[in-house]
Design an enzyme around this catalytic site. Structure first.
Site, mmCIF file in Angstrom:
data_model
loop_
_atom_site.group_PDB
_atom_site.id
_atom_site.type_symbol
_atom_site.label_atom_id
_atom_site.label_comp_id
_atom_site.label_asym_id
_atom_site.label_seq_id
_atom_site.Cartn_x
_atom_site.Cartn_y
_atom_site.Cartn_z
ATOM 1 C CD GLU A 378 59.882 42.004 56.492
ATOM 2 O OE1 GLU A 378 58.967 42.304 55.939
ATOM 3 O OE2 GLU A 378 60.089 41.088 57.601
ATOM 4 C CB THR A 514 49.143 37.822 67.249
ATOM 5 O OG1 THR A 514 50.107 38.801 66.392
ATOM 6 C CG2 THR A 514 49.706 36.408 66.779
#
Ligand SMILES: *[C@@H]1O[C@H](CO)[C@@H](O)[C@H](O)[C@H]1NC(C)=O
Ligand SMILES: *[C@@H]1O[C@H](CO)[C@@H](O)[C@H](O)[C@H]1NC(C)=O
Ligand SMILES: *[C@@H]1O[C@H](CO)[C@@H](O)[C@H](O)[C@H]1NC(C)=O
Ligand SMILES: *[C@@H]1O[C@H](CO)[C@@H](O)[C@H](O)[C@H]1NC(C)=O
Ligand SMILES: *[C@@H]1O[C@H](CO)[C@@H](O)[C@H](O)[C@H]1NC(C)=O
Ligand SMILES: *[C@@H]1O[C@H](CO)[C@@H](O)[C@H](O)[C@H]1NC(C)=O
Length: 530
Positions: A378, A514
């Protein structure tokens, strides 16, 4: 293969280039269209994963937002209980031409009650997932997939539902500056009373709202989002733009002024930059200024933010900044940057942007290659090889990760993987730009690793630690963007040519929002020569 620092220098990537507005000029693409080779075995394997996740959702979470696959329960905590996974799966089921699932979702969409909401409503999340998902399905079902669903009457009501949702959301823009309040409460719709909003949440509305305006003939929808965007295109005061085109993060919704100088291509900022060039692809006449700002931001990024790790100078990442001080931190989320540079390079006939995007993409590939699961983390950090090693903004790795940093060129500061798409997304753009099968291999390997690590119970789950064999435990959550994005890009990179595929040769008919929902390019601009 990695582009080395030398190769980048030869390409002139590190040199300063002034971004002067180029007048539109008819030129043929420098990318005349590589040969794409589909692989039905792989495309079908991704479809199988989609079906598994859908079946789990259908059985245990239908009509709710997200499946909890380990406990076979559901969550409505984050997406207001309108069935986020179904709406996010819609355009993926469509491009996979999985008609059974398409018809289920088509029937479901009629039943969503957008007048009541569980919890706070995020203007941004609702726009990119729900509004984007609905508009994309409408564009596909009235465009290349016209007449393919069993219920043509319902197709029109997709647009009605989208419009109804937007009518509920538009109170967000009713602020003194026009910069929207991202946080709403419903029943009836009203602002929650935020004082600032961020550039990603302000600047990632314009595609969906403009598309809704174009489809309904009511341009007010587009104008609302474009008004908020104006403050991002012309940032004030000066500290809101620490490098040309690279801006701060938070904006005061009372007066439209920036309140900070920190940012980058990371979460919170990311899709503001992404949409600048995508809007130009959507309509080069109305959004010419957006393209100019994208170019300025990209040139500044190449000049100021490019960074190579001390132990792996072959890798290229973009730093983040606070005013003009860099920090050498990046994220899975930021790995969309390679794909966005590539798309911009194709659109503008600028090979430097494509090459730079390929270098960013290859480096994000390395974040997958280096971990125990074959999935990237992440958040990660590195030590920059041009900044003094004793500088306070350039610390080395913690002792426990020194060996890892030596071989990997980054260390992990957050090891979770929440089924994010950005690395595979960039592989998709890299493949569509070059036709190089290497990118299909990378996407396939990533998919196999995610499939073998995250598949659990009735679907796929977020995991706690990409650098622990087996993923270090499941957090029992299947994000809706697993359906919208990961499965879509994993599928499309191996799928046949269709109108919605990204093209290298200026014949795009769709641009992906997106959330990876393909939105039809404005009428007349499907073929763009600049
Ligand atoms: C398609 O993918 C499968 C699975 O990776 C592979 O075994 C096969 O060789 C590929 N086919 C072609 C034509 O590349
Ligand atoms: C369309 O298909 C779905 C699922 O297969 C079914 O439930 C629905 O009744 C069908 N609708 C029509 C109008 O045939
Ligand atoms: C935003 O601007 C208003 C009006 O100038 C000011 O009163 C308020 O303190 C500002 N809020 C923030 C968070 O900067
Ligand atoms: C940002 O950095 C510039 C140059 O280092 C400096 O002149 C300016 O005062 C800084 N601005 C803020 C708001 O810190
Ligand atoms: C870093 O090291 C250099 C050379 O040893 C020294 O001149 C400089 O003062 C040091 N800077 C810091 C911030 O410690
Ligand atoms: C994905 O995982 C499932 C369950 O382990 C397995 O049956 C399937 O073959 C995997 N898909 C691929 C392409 O390896």
């Amino acid at each position: 293969m990695h582009l080395t620092g030398t190769a980048l220098a030869v390409l002139g990537l590190a040199s300063q280039v002034t971004a002067s507005p180029a007048p539109p000029r008819p030129v043929t693409s420098r990318y005349p269209g590589p040969r794409y080779v589909a692989n039905a075995t792989r495309a079908n394997a991704v479809k199988e994963a989609f079906q598994t996740a859908w079946d789990g959702y259908y059985k245990y979470a239908y009509g709710h937002d997200s499946l909890r696959p380990v406990t076979n329960t559901f969550s409505d905590d984050s997406r207001n209980g309108w069935g986020a996974s179904a709406v996010d799966a819609f355009s993926t089921a469509l491009v996979m031409q999985d008609w059974e699932v398409v018809n289920q979702i088509l029937a479901f969409v009629q039943t969503i009650d957008f007048d009541v909401a569980i919890g706070d409503v995020s203007l941004f999340e609702t726009t990119i997932r729900y509004l984007g998902g609905l508009l994309s399905a409408y564009d596909l079902l009235t465009g290349p997939l016209k007449g393919k669903s069993n219920d043509t009457a319902s197709v029109q009501s997709i647009l009605k539902q989208a419009q109804h949702l937007a009518d509920n959301l538009k109170v967000a823009f009713d602020t003194p500056s026009g910069v929207p309040d991202n946080d709403l409460l419903f029943g009836p719709p009203r602002k929650a009373g935020s004082t600032t909003n961020g550039i990603a949440t302000i600047g990632t509305l314009v595609m969906e709202w403009t598309r809704l305006g174009d489809l309904t003939g009511n341009q007010n929808y587009g104008r609302l989002a474009q008004k908020g965007e104006e403050y991002l295109l012309h940032p004030k005061p000066a500290f809101g733009e620490p490098f040309p085109g690279l801006i701060g993060t938070d904006v005061n919704i009372t007066n439209g002024l920036f309140v900070d100088s920190s940012g980058g291509w990371v979460g919170g900022d990311d899709s503001f930059y992404e949409y600048l060039i995508k809007m130009y692809l959507y309509d080069p006449i109305r959004f010419g200024e957006y393209k100019q700002r994208w170019i300025v931001a990209v040139e500044s990024s190449i000049k100021h933010l490019v960074s190579h790790p001390t132990t792996r100078p072959d890798l290229t990442f973009l730093a983040i900044y606070n005013n003009q001080t860099l920090q050498f931190i990046s994220e899975h989320l930021a790995c969309f940057d390679g794909g966005n540079f590539i798309l911009g390079g194709l659109t503008l006939n600028e090979p430097r942007y494509v090459e730079f995007g390929l270098a960013l993409t290859a480096s994000c590939h390395d974040t997958y290659e280096q971990t125990a699961t074959g999935i990237g983390p992440e958040i990660f950090q590195w030590q920059d090889n041009k900044t003094p090693l004793n500088a306070s903004n350039n610390p080395g790795p913690p002792a426990a990760q020194a060996d890892f940093y030596k071989k990997a060129g980054f260390w992990i500061t957050s090891g979770a993987y929440v089924l994010r798409p950005e690395v595979i997304e960039s592989f998709y753009y890299a493949y569509r730009a070059t036709g190089d099968p290497k990118y299909q291999e990378w996407a396939w390997e990533a998919f196999l690793h995610i499939n073998s690590t995250c598949r659990v119970g009735s679907g796929y789950s977020s995991i706690n630690d990409v650098n622990a064999v087996g993923g270090g435990g499941f957090s029992d959550f299947q994000e809706s963007f697993w359906f919208a994005e990961v499965l879509k890009y994993s599928y499309l990179i191996h799928a046949e040519e269709e109108d919605w595929q990204v093209k290298a040769d200026h014949t795009n008919k769709f641009v992906f929002n997106t959330e990876a929902h393909p939105v039809r390019i404005a009428a007349g601009y499907e073929r763009t020569f600049f």
